[in-house]
Design an enzyme around this catalytic site. Sequence first.
Site, mmCIF file in Angstrom:
data_model
loop_
_atom_site.group_PDB
_atom_site.id
_atom_site.type_symbol
_atom_site.label_atom_id
_atom_site.label_comp_id
_atom_site.label_asym_id
_atom_site.label_seq_id
_atom_site.Cartn_x
_atom_site.Cartn_y
_atom_site.Cartn_z
ATOM 1 N N HIS A 111 0.824 -1.212 0.000
ATOM 2 C CA HIS A 111 0.000 0.000 0.000
ATOM 3 C C HIS A 111 0.859 1.262 0.000
ATOM 4 O O HIS A 111 0.392 2.336 0.366
ATOM 5 C CB HIS A 111 -0.907 0.009 1.228
ATOM 6 C CG HIS A 111 -1.815 -1.169 1.331
ATOM 7 N ND1 HIS A 111 -2.766 -1.431 0.377
ATOM 8 C CD2 HIS A 111 -1.908 -2.166 2.246
ATOM 9 C CE1 HIS A 111 -3.418 -2.536 0.718
ATOM 10 N NE2 HIS A 111 -2.911 -3.009 1.839
ATOM 11 N N HIS A 132 -7.496 -4.898 -1.558
ATOM 12 C CA HIS A 132 -6.733 -6.112 -1.841
ATOM 13 C C HIS A 132 -7.419 -6.912 -2.941
ATOM 14 O O HIS A 132 -7.195 -8.107 -3.077
ATOM 15 C CB HIS A 132 -6.611 -6.965 -0.576
ATOM 16 C CG HIS A 132 -6.187 -6.195 0.620
ATOM 17 N ND1 HIS A 132 -7.081 -5.687 1.531
ATOM 18 C CD2 HIS A 132 -4.962 -5.806 1.030
ATOM 19 C CE1 HIS A 132 -6.413 -5.028 2.474
ATOM 20 N NE2 HIS A 132 -5.120 -5.079 2.198
#
Lengths: 341, 341
Positions: free
Chosen positions: B58, B219
Amino acid sequence: MKKMINNPDDVVEELVSGYVKAYPDYIRYSENHRRALIGKKRHKNRKVSVLIGGGSGHEPGFLGYVGQGMADGVAVGNIFASPSPIPIQTVTQEIHKGDGVLYIYGNYAGDLMNFEMASEMTEIEDDIKTTAVIGNDDLASSKDPTDRRGIAGELLVFKVAGAAADFGYDLETVTKLAQKANDSTRSMGIGLSPCYLPQTGKPSFDLEENEMEIGLGHHGEPGIEKTTIRSAKETTEVLMTNIFKEGIYEAGDDVVVLINGLGATSQMDLYIINNTVDDMLKSKQLNTHRTYVGDFITSMEMSGFSITLMKVDDELKKCIDHQVDCPNFTQIGGHDDDINK
Amino acid sequence: MKKMINNPDDVVEELVSGYVKAYPDYIRYSENHRRALIGKKRHKNRKVSVLIGGGSGHEPGFLGYVGQGMADGVAVGNIFASPSPIPIQTVTQEIHKGDGVLYIYGNYAGDLMNFEMASEMTEIEDDIKTTAVIGNDDLASSKDPTDRRGIAGELLVFKVAGAAADFGYDLETVTKLAQKANDSTRSMGIGLSPCYLPQTGKPSFDLEENEMEIGLGHHGEPGIEKTTIRSAKETTEVLMTNIFKEGIYEAGDDVVVLINGLGATSQMDLYIINNTVDDMLKSKQLNTHRTYVGDFITSMEMSGFSITLMKVDDELKKCIDHQVDCPNFTQIGGHDDDINK
């Protein structure tokens, strides 16, 4: 090609409009031209003004670098195309405070023509003195430095020029420092996958699924070599070795490092690359003064990155460390605390 | 899949190492654990410490938000996987200054389990009091807010918690403010193309060339609906309409806007989106207090974006406007000028 846009003919108008709406404290439209954007923050000591510009598609470049400690205004071109002379002239007129305007732009035929024309127009029509520093950091684009394109290293030239202007220096000194910054800077990059031009939907270049192009330009200009994709380490070694070959960095020198993503390469990859950059700098006994990692001057959703090294002496370090307040490039500290007061 | 990495098994170690090398003034490894990173800048008034963490992939989240005015340390997990309790405990021990530690993490099963276990361990073994605020801003992930995932809105919770800690508030007050920030925040996003997991090379989800997924998770978790790609305006209208339906934003309210790119979506697109966001806020008589646009919490090279709205009262505005100095998130101004002095 998967873009989140509206009418492809309107992308530039809409991106500029969305930008101005996001940062109303920082930037405004000129009332005289929609492609002339004027900064709202200006250091109280600044006499000389700094004008940047170039094609769109490099966001947050170039409009993202209008702010305190950087540029006073930006002329915005179409996608990958120079702004025309009129908005350049408009910005010049509106940011000029009596002590001249420095233009910084990349070494591309369209930019050269339009900025030079704007410079003549403002001199004759508006009696404003301008100077120019032309970014040519991309060593892969030609053996002859005067033929080289400007890529991500321009960011560091903006940074130095903006600081020098904030220090209250005159036009000659600001220009000299920005030119020194440019002359001390070399970049080289690679491309992994193309961007797509909004109006045509066509890719900016072609590469096979297992290929990369070394030395690729920011608009998809051909590089030195197409090869199969190499590891981050091997790729970085190629780029750093070529940068070192320029012969301007010597053991004991201080350097600023800029690892610039072109848009679709993940930040993860850029940090992985920094390990090899750091190792190679240490092996050459070069000291890292500061490292910038991120997507600073992009090529829309192109995948790839570039590495820039700038050799810095005390004068350039003082400029690099100076406080900056732009929406997309902010840095606290340095040699001047009266920003925003 | 075109990534610029070395051994796929080493991506997390290498990205963390490259990050620490890039910003040695900001962050260091704990001597006790390679997945425990400790900030080097701390406001002199700060008593309570703030710990963030989550999976890798991330970037610049989450390690990019360790710095002055934000988090004091971060526990780093594998790609899209929670950090284990030991590095969380290690960070807790090293950042604790006697007045407790606030944990902020996303509402995912692994994070919940590991942060709760770390909290018990530090309470029993180290006599450190911890509290937790669990990000759950993604309204597309469930009708029941307690089941919702945390996505980009977590950035604003970090911001508020960090400011509250800098103001010298105690653990209960910092936690209460961070919880209020979380409760005032809603996000919704879309995905256009997947990211690729480094070790398998497999895409995180499948979409046809003309498809987008509304409500997709960070995700690759499934969203609400797969549709053909719509325009930026139509897509933004869907997201904003769903955010408004939450019923927490009323005419006259002030809001903070966060438009977060997932990695491969160009900045150009994000600014184009901001036009529709701005129009819709105005039509609901909501006042934009501040807008953030960029790639703040990404999903490697996933293409897509999310919109976050946070309703802010005077207390939250003061926190949002507070000065911050992180490598990837810097903001000048606010209510405290003694940072870095």
